[in-house]
Scaffold this active site. Structure first.
Site, PDB file in Angstrom:
ATOM      1  N   SER A 184      -0.889 -24.232  -2.504  1.00 15.27           N
ATOM      2  CA  SER A 184      -1.826 -23.165  -2.217  1.00 15.27           C
ATOM      3  C   SER A 184      -1.948 -22.203  -3.400  1.00 15.27           C
ATOM      4  O   SER A 184      -2.391 -22.584  -4.468  1.00 15.27           O
ATOM      5  CB  SER A 184      -1.374 -22.461  -0.940  1.00 15.27           C
ATOM      6  OG  SER A 184      -2.406 -21.744  -0.359  1.00 15.27           O
ATOM      7  N   ASP A 354      -7.769 -29.551   6.435  1.00 15.86           N
ATOM      8  CA  ASP A 354      -7.381 -28.269   5.850  1.00 15.86           C
ATOM      9  C   ASP A 354      -8.561 -27.299   5.854  1.00 15.86           C
ATOM     10  O   ASP A 354      -9.577 -27.538   5.194  1.00 15.86           O
ATOM     11  CB  ASP A 354      -6.884 -28.499   4.415  1.00 15.86           C
ATOM     12  CG  ASP A 354      -6.087 -27.324   3.873  1.00 15.86           C
ATOM     13  OD1 ASP A 354      -6.366 -26.184   4.268  1.00 15.86           O
ATOM     14  OD2 ASP A 354      -5.189 -27.564   3.048  1.00 15.86           O
ATOM     15  N   HIS A 387      -3.268 -27.501   6.161  1.00 14.01           N
ATOM     16  CA  HIS A 387      -2.639 -26.717   5.097  1.00 14.01           C
ATOM     17  C   HIS A 387      -1.118 -26.664   5.184  1.00 14.01           C
ATOM     18  O   HIS A 387      -0.418 -26.763   4.172  1.00 14.01           O
ATOM     19  CB  HIS A 387      -3.209 -25.296   5.117  1.00 14.01           C
ATOM     20  CG  HIS A 387      -3.182 -24.608   3.800  1.00 14.01           C
ATOM     21  ND1 HIS A 387      -3.995 -24.945   2.749  1.00 14.01           N
ATOM     22  CD2 HIS A 387      -2.414 -23.586   3.348  1.00 14.01           C
ATOM     23  CE1 HIS A 387      -3.755 -24.165   1.718  1.00 14.01           C
ATOM     24  NE2 HIS A 387      -2.804 -23.331   2.049  1.00 14.01           N
TER      25      HIS A 387
END
Length: 412
Positions: A184, A354, A387
């Site tokens: 991320s 995601d 995610h």
């Protein structure tokens, strides 16, 4: 991971924490019912590594601008072993977390399922970063974290100050180039740094999980609404320098977002990160015991600008005069991903579910890298992953981590 960077399930937990602890007092350490809200005071090594039989060192690294960062080193596998270990010099690997979390996110599952310990058991010298403002990196040579000056930074400074300081320290200690793993926001700062041809001389390769550079197609309604608020009203709403997700002011703000008719806060994990396929309850519980972490409100604004503008650029001070003062140009300079050296080995893994690192935005990132040398860019698409699966998923070892190790082996 604006809120744009709700970048991860990070935001998820922020919201989950609100429901789990409905009311908070002004204390930074406890809720109104006396529940300790900060991570364990033992430190990451004692609370998550040495108890499994691994060696672990707690180390302080000071950045050029005076922030004292806590990093952890796991120099070898359990009991001194490790595949391919022995007397050979172990290859260093740096793990970089996302926003609103810290290095504990690499250690939430069992040793057989946590990337940091899997790498150690495969003969790697593992280093874990904790960026400025997180629980174990709330120190500075002169600034007090209770004062606004401590929080005057965004991910620009994490890329330009934290990342170089940690990499330089590892390079100095090991005399070797490192492999890098980011998730991320950890991918964003690496891409930004590499695009300016920085750190490349000390980094051997990079594995980027849920890569973030563009956020135009973020599908979570909560993230979109929050990003708009951060860009337009954040300083008026808060007047806060520190964005502490479990604090009273932020709790009120997040509850307000859930009142928006476009936002469904009943299934928050899915609403923020997408529908994660492979989390178990004990891992989520472990996450909630140590996360989410603080960041600067200015950082949240910067991330929200990424959502709004659809480009990867330095922080926008909102006024051409201020931008001129900081950058010498009226608009913030852009990080040009296509400037990353074409022969630099990259591994990217992204998920079809995601909601933050959306496949359409990843496609834009990959287009920036379309001239990368053949064989130097490896891309993995996992249809069912969202995610949080990339760092907390119980299937991640077989699905992703074994491929990362193979990638590192090819690029020794």
């Amino acid at each position: 991971m604006g809120v744009c960077k709700f970048l991860g399930f990070l935001w998820v937990v922020v919201m989950l924490s609100i429901q789990q602890y409905p009311a908070f007092g002004s204390s930074r350490l406890t809720s109104d019912v006396g529940v300790v809200m900060n991570p364990p005071r033992l430190g990451i090594c004692a609370s998550a590594v040495t108890k499994y039989g691994y060696k672990c060192q707690e180390i302080d690294v000071t950045t050029e601008d005076g922030y004292i960062l806590s990093i952890q080193r796991i120099p070898e596998g359990r009991g001194g072993g490790g595949v391919g270990g022995g007397s050979r010099k172990r290859q260093p690997v740096l793990l970089q977390h996302g926003v609103l979390v810290d290095g504990m996110t690499w250690l939430l599952n069992s040793p057989e399922q946590s990337l940091a310990l899997i790498l150690a058991d495969h003969g790697y010298d593992v280093w874990i970063a904790n960026t400025r403002g997180t629980s174990f990196s709330r120190r500075h040579v002169s600034l007090d974290p209770d004062k606004p000056e401590f929080w005057n930074w965004t991910w620009d400074e994490i890329a330009a100050r934290d990342l170089p300081a940690v990499i330089a320290y590892i390079f100095q200690q090991t005399s070797q180039k490192i492999h890098y793993v980011g998730h991320s926001l950890g991918t964003l700062i690496a891409l930004a740094s590499f695009s300016e041809r920085k750190q490349i001389d000390k980094v051997k390769s990079a594995a980027l999980l849920s890569p973030i550079a563009y956020l135009s197609h973020m599908t979570t309604a909560l993230g979109v609404v929050a990003a708009k608020v951060f860009v337009g009203e954040i300083t008026i709403v808060f007047g806060l320098a520190e964005f502490y997700p479990k604090g009273e002011e932020v709790s009120r703000f997040l509850k307000g977002l859930c009142a928006d008719p476009k936002v469904d806060c009943y299934d928050l994990m899915s609403a923020i990160t997408g529908k994660n396929c492979c989390l178990n309850g004990s891992t989520v519980d472990a996450f909630l015991r140590s996360e989410p972490q603080s960041t600067s409100t200015k950082n949240m604004v910067h991330l929200a600008q990424t959502v709004r503008d659809g480009i990867l650029a330095k922080y926008d001070y909102g006024n051409p005069v201020f931008n001129l003062e900081h950058y010498g140009v009226p608009r913030p300079p852009i990080y040009n991903i296509s400037n990353i050296p074409k022969d630099f080995p990259l591994f990217m893994s992204y998920g079809g579910q995601d909601a933050l690192s959306d496949p359409k935005d990843v496609a834009t990132l990959l287009d920036d890298l379309k001239w990368h040398d053949e064989g130097k860019l490896s891309v993995q698409y996992i249809k069912d992953y969202a995610h949080a699966d990339f760092i907390m998923g119980v299937t991640a070892k077989d699905v992703i981590y074994d491929k990362i190790i193979s990638f590192f082996t090819r690029n020794q």
